[in-house]
Design a protein around this motif. Structure first.
Motif, PDB file in Angstrom:
ATOM      1  N   THR A  88     -16.780   0.651   6.124  1.00  0.00           N
ATOM      2  CA  THR A  88     -15.687   1.029   5.227  1.00  0.00           C
ATOM      3  C   THR A  88     -15.282  -0.145   4.328  1.00  0.00           C
ATOM      4  OG1 THR A  88     -13.927   0.348   6.744  1.00  0.00           O
ATOM      5  CG2 THR A  88     -14.832   2.573   7.016  1.00  0.00           C
ATOM      6  N   SER A  98     -10.625   3.622   4.306  1.00  0.00           N
ATOM      7  CA  SER A  98     -11.724   4.144   5.128  1.00  0.00           C
ATOM      8  C   SER A  98     -12.908   4.625   4.285  1.00  0.00           C
ATOM      9  CB  SER A  98     -11.232   5.286   6.008  1.00  0.00           C
ATOM     10  OG  SER A  98     -10.821   6.396   5.219  1.00  0.00           O
ATOM     11  N   TRP A  99     -12.794   4.571   2.968  1.00  0.00           N
ATOM     12  CA  TRP A  99     -13.893   5.024   2.115  1.00  0.00           C
ATOM     13  C   TRP A  99     -15.089   4.083   2.232  1.00  0.00           C
ATOM     14  CZ3 TRP A  99     -11.329   6.339  -3.287  1.00  0.00           C
ATOM     15  CH2 TRP A  99     -10.571   7.511  -3.144  1.00  0.00           C
ATOM     16  N   SER A 114       0.824  -1.193   0.000  1.00  0.00           N
ATOM     17  CA  SER A 114       0.000   0.000   0.000  1.00  0.00           C
ATOM     18  C   SER A 114       0.865   1.252   0.000  1.00  0.00           C
ATOM     19  CB  SER A 114      -0.901   0.000   1.247  1.00  0.00           C
ATOM     20  OG  SER A 114      -1.705  -1.150   1.276  1.00  0.00           O
ATOM     21  N   GLU A 121     -12.361  -1.383   4.131  1.00  0.00           N
ATOM     22  CA  GLU A 121     -11.534  -2.262   4.941  1.00  0.00           C
ATOM     23  C   GLU A 121     -12.390  -3.198   5.781  1.00  0.00           C
ATOM     24  OE1 GLU A 121      -7.404  -1.653   7.323  1.00  0.00           O
ATOM     25  OE2 GLU A 121      -9.049  -0.291   7.890  1.00  0.00           O
ATOM     26  N   LYS A 125       0.679   8.125   2.136  1.00  0.00           N
ATOM     27  CA  LYS A 125       0.802   9.542   1.801  1.00  0.00           C
ATOM     28  C   LYS A 125       1.713  10.245   2.802  1.00  0.00           C
ATOM     29  CE  LYS A 125      -3.040  11.599   0.858  1.00  0.00           C
ATOM     30  NZ  LYS A 125      -4.439  12.034   0.970  1.00  0.00           N
ATOM     31  N   ASP A 131      -5.472  -4.157  -0.154  1.00  0.00           N
ATOM     32  CA  ASP A 131      -4.615  -3.769  -1.268  1.00  0.00           C
ATOM     33  C   ASP A 131      -4.446  -4.950  -2.216  1.00  0.00           C
ATOM     34  OD1 ASP A 131      -2.753  -1.824  -2.506  1.00  0.00           O
ATOM     35  OD2 ASP A 131      -1.277  -3.382  -2.079  1.00  0.00           O
ATOM     36  N   ALA A 168      -1.614   8.922   5.867  1.00  0.00           N
ATOM     37  CA  ALA A 168      -2.821   8.205   5.480  1.00  0.00           C
ATOM     38  C   ALA A 168      -2.465   7.059   4.554  1.00  0.00           C
ATOM     39  CB  ALA A 168      -3.810   9.160   4.809  1.00  0.00           C
ATOM     40  N   LYS A 169      -3.052   5.903   4.791  1.00  0.00           N
ATOM     41  CA  LYS A 169      -2.746   4.724   4.010  1.00  0.00           C
ATOM     42  C   LYS A 169      -3.606   4.670   2.755  1.00  0.00           C
ATOM     43  CE  LYS A 169      -2.248  -0.278   4.607  1.00  0.00           C
ATOM     44  NZ  LYS A 169      -2.486  -1.410   5.546  1.00  0.00           N
ATOM     45  N   LYS A 170      -3.013   4.261   1.657  1.00  0.00           N
ATOM     46  CA  LYS A 170      -3.738   4.096   0.399  1.00  0.00           C
ATOM     47  C   LYS A 170      -3.589   2.658  -0.078  1.00  0.00           C
ATOM     48  CE  LYS A 170      -5.305   8.270  -0.678  1.00  0.00           C
ATOM     49  NZ  LYS A 170      -6.724   8.536  -1.006  1.00  0.00           N
ATOM     50  N   CYS A 191      -7.222   4.105  -3.663  1.00  0.00           N
ATOM     51  CA  CYS A 191      -8.277   4.564  -2.750  1.00  0.00           C
ATOM     52  C   CYS A 191      -7.821   4.454  -1.304  1.00  0.00           C
ATOM     53  CB  CYS A 191      -9.548   3.745  -2.978  1.00  0.00           C
ATOM     54  SG  CYS A 191      -9.327   1.982  -2.708  1.00  0.00           S
ATOM     55  N   ASP A 192      -8.694   4.930  -0.430  1.00  0.00           N
ATOM     56  CA  ASP A 192      -8.441   4.919   1.005  1.00  0.00           C
ATOM     57  C   ASP A 192      -9.249   3.793   1.638  1.00  0.00           C
ATOM     58  OD1 ASP A 192      -8.611   5.572   3.849  1.00  0.00           O
ATOM     59  OD2 ASP A 192      -7.669   7.457   3.277  1.00  0.00           O
TER      60      ASP A 192
END
Length: 398
Positions: free
Chosen positions: A374, A333-334, A303, A376, A306, A382, A310-312, A330-331
């Motif tokens: 979310t 948490s989306w 992953s 996740e 940023k 990932d 923040a993890k992507k 994406c994130d």
């Protein structure tokens, strides 16, 4: 090119052993190999255990010094069709078939396992066991066919009214399919889930046994190519026999051609010699690797983080047919809604018009349309692959 020193061992059900030569047996003939069939019409996935033992102990099957199968052995397996037919039939006989003729009570029938999330998990365990058994016996080349969940097969025309009734009665909510959704969605998503599960099984086996070659023969994709090549009218008239489920002799011949192409391309010992060998050169620039099996670029599996911590993660998306594939950064948490917005920004032009809405399926289940859950929390990680399904906007959303 004849290969008399090769043996093709065939295992599985009636798509591998029938009243006339099946594609697996014709494949052996096209390879110029000796064919031994241990498949049996009507067999279930669990019958692979006894079929394997028959092959290993058969005096007709060539053995190398020490009693093991020689390297020039190709194991072909086609199974699970009867398992899923039985699961569907049990539910339909319990009330679904009556609804097809104006009677019956669909509300009282159980949802068949084939139409529940993550189908085929138990069957894959048996196939894995079979592959390991044949590997211990000396086999090093395996061609594993997918399950023929092909919607243009006539038998699905009979099942579709029942599936429609199940959709409209809310019995497929576990898949994320709600009343008003097209009934084909449920079957399409389940077929994709089986495809991905079989492909994952083959990749896992290859990772475990680097000296072996295990190849996934995507039978549904082969059927789709044949229907496109011959045209729907010729294909539909010529492909299926009276059972509305089994290929005709002509149909098996066409599938054998598809399987032959895969075999001579993927198995080192079966490759056709090239007339000339073009020079190879390193690519001028580094680019992502495209996987023909999965249809997307292979990521590093790590992953991105940023600058603000923040993890992507990268999520791979493809459509039902597999001819459109792209990636979304994406994130975790989306929510599904936020992810959809980003996915549609990344999607090719014309992917989903204003009259449609895009939903995403993972392992035979649509992602929930929750305002709080979310990605996740729904199990998206990932490198996860999601199937994008475009359906009419009038369909109710979850």
């Amino acid at each position: 090119m004849p290969r008399p020193h090769w043996s093709v061992l065939v295992f599985g059900d009636s798509w591998a052993e029938y009243m006339y030569p099946t594609w697996a047996q014709v494949l052996g003939r096209r390879l110029g190999a000796t064919v031994h069939s241990f498949a049996q019409a009507g067999s279930m996935c669990a019958d692979l255990r006894s079929q394997a033992q028959r092959a290993i102990t058969s005096p007709q099957v060539s053995k190398a010094p020490g009693g093991l199968l020689p390297a020039e052995t190709l194991v072909v397996v086609h199974t699970c069709g009867n398992d899923f037919i039985m699961k569907m039939a049990e539910a339909f006989m319990g009330g679904g078939l009556g609804s097809m003729f104006g009677g019956g009570n669909i509300s009282g029938m159980a949802t068949p396992e084939m139409l529940q999330p993550n189908p085929g998990v138990r069957e894959v365990v048996v196939i894995k066991e079979f592959l390991e058994t044949m590997h211990r016996a000396g086999a090093r080349n395996f061609l594993v066919s997918g399950v023929p969940i092909f919607l243009d097969m006539p038998v699905f025309n009979m099942a579709m009214p029942v599936i429609t009734a199940m959709v409209n009665s809310g019995k497929l909510e576990a898949l994320g399919v709600s009343p008003g959704d097209p009934p084909r969605l449920a079957v399409e998503v389940q077929a994709i889930a089986l495809h991905d599960l079989w492909e994952e099984m083959v990749q896992e086996f290859n990772g475990k046994h680097s000296e072996s070659t295990c190849v996934f023969f995507d039978e549904v994709a082969a059927l789709e190519r044949l229907r496109l090549s011959f045209g729907p009218a010729v294909f539909d008239r010529s492909m299926w026999d009276f059972s509305m489920f089994h290929p005709t002799a002509w149909g098996h011949e066409q599938l054998a051609i598809e399987a032959h192409k895969v075999s001579t391309e993927k198995f080192p010992g079966l490759r056709e010699p090239s007339p000339t060998t073009p020079p190879t050169s390193a690519p001028a620039t580094s680019s992502p690797t495209f996987s023909a099996a999965s249809g997307y670029s292979a990521s590093s599996g790590t992953s991105e983080v940023k600058a603000d911590g923040a993890k992507k993660m990268t999520v791979h998306i493809r459509n039902v047919k597999g001819d459109v594939a792209f990636e979304v950064l994406c994130d975790p948490s989306w929510t599904t809604s936020r992810f959809r917005e980003k996915a549609l920004e990344k999607a090719p032009s014309g992917f989903a018009d204003s009259g449609c809405v895009c939903v995403f399926a993972m392992k035979g289940k649509f992602l929930a349309e929750s305002q709080t859950e979310t990605l996740e929390q729904m199990g998206v990680q990932d490198g996860t692959q999601l199937i994008a399904v475009v359906k009419p906007r009038s369909s109710s959303m979850r």
